[in-house]
Scaffold this motif. Sequence first.
Motif, mmCIF file in Angstrom:
data_model
loop_
_atom_site.group_PDB
_atom_site.id
_atom_site.type_symbol
_atom_site.label_atom_id
_atom_site.label_comp_id
_atom_site.label_asym_id
_atom_site.label_seq_id
_atom_site.Cartn_x
_atom_site.Cartn_y
_atom_site.Cartn_z
ATOM 1 N N LEU A 149 62.768 55.939 40.175
ATOM 2 C CA LEU A 149 61.647 55.009 40.363
ATOM 3 C C LEU A 149 60.508 55.332 39.414
ATOM 4 O O LEU A 149 59.885 54.424 38.843
ATOM 5 C CB LEU A 149 61.142 55.047 41.808
ATOM 6 N N GLU A 150 60.219 56.608 39.255
ATOM 7 C CA GLU A 150 59.145 56.999 38.341
ATOM 8 C C GLU A 150 59.425 56.508 36.927
ATOM 9 O O GLU A 150 58.538 55.990 36.251
ATOM 10 C CB GLU A 150 58.970 58.512 38.333
ATOM 11 N N ASN A 151 60.677 56.654 36.486
ATOM 12 C CA ASN A 151 61.031 56.233 35.135
ATOM 13 C C ASN A 151 61.035 54.715 34.981
ATOM 14 O O ASN A 151 60.528 54.193 34.001
ATOM 15 C CB ASN A 151 62.391 56.799 34.738
ATOM 16 N N LYS A 152 61.606 54.038 35.940
ATOM 17 C CA LYS A 152 61.713 52.575 35.832
ATOM 18 C C LYS A 152 60.355 51.897 35.924
ATOM 19 O O LYS A 152 60.076 50.962 35.183
ATOM 20 C CB LYS A 152 62.636 52.033 36.910
ATOM 21 N N TYR A 153 59.508 52.346 36.825
ATOM 22 C CA TYR A 153 58.233 51.672 37.060
ATOM 23 C C TYR A 153 57.035 52.403 36.458
ATOM 24 O O TYR A 153 55.910 51.939 36.581
ATOM 25 C CB TYR A 153 58.025 51.461 38.562
ATOM 26 N N GLU A 154 57.316 53.527 35.805
ATOM 27 C CA GLU A 154 56.273 54.300 35.137
ATOM 28 C C GLU A 154 55.085 54.573 36.061
ATOM 29 O O GLU A 154 53.932 54.315 35.740
ATOM 30 C CB GLU A 154 55.830 53.594 33.857
ATOM 31 N N PHE A 155 55.408 55.075 37.249
ATOM 32 C CA PHE A 155 54.370 55.419 38.216
ATOM 33 C C PHE A 155 53.539 56.590 37.716
ATOM 34 O O PHE A 155 54.070 57.546 37.157
ATOM 35 C CB PHE A 155 54.974 55.833 39.564
ATOM 36 N N LYS A 165 51.693 46.570 43.978
ATOM 37 C CA LYS A 165 52.981 46.764 43.320
ATOM 38 C C LYS A 165 54.091 46.463 44.327
ATOM 39 O O LYS A 165 54.220 47.136 45.342
ATOM 40 C CB LYS A 165 53.092 48.196 42.799
ATOM 41 N N ILE A 177 57.307 46.955 44.524
ATOM 42 C CA ILE A 177 58.277 47.988 44.896
ATOM 43 C C ILE A 177 57.658 48.987 45.856
ATOM 44 O O ILE A 177 58.316 49.443 46.789
ATOM 45 C CB ILE A 177 58.864 48.686 43.634
ATOM 46 N N LEU A 234 66.907 45.809 42.586
ATOM 47 C CA LEU A 234 66.636 46.151 41.193
ATOM 48 C C LEU A 234 67.812 45.748 40.370
ATOM 49 O O LEU A 234 68.071 45.738 39.351
ATOM 50 C CB LEU A 234 66.359 47.651 41.047
#
Length: 76
Positions: free
Chosen positions: A17-23, A40, A42, A76
């Motif tokens: 999730l961090e990588n996909k959504y750049e949290f 957001k 998600i 997703l």
Amino acid sequence: MARKDDILKSFLTHELLENKYEFNKEELPSTVREALNSDKPIIKAMALIVEGLDGTSPVTDSVLRNQVTQFLNEAL
């Protein structure tokens, strides 16, 4: 921190999730209540899933993780 908050945090800090959504970890909500008000989708979706745990039926972390993983794979 409540159990639901801990569960939400574990999902929101997951590498995928961090990588996909750049949290940005500093900007993530720290409670389910805050996440339910997120702009957001998600984050809000994850909060809705975690909030849906009513506490009356036994749900293990493993079962919940599988439900969320399935939700994410479909969404997703």
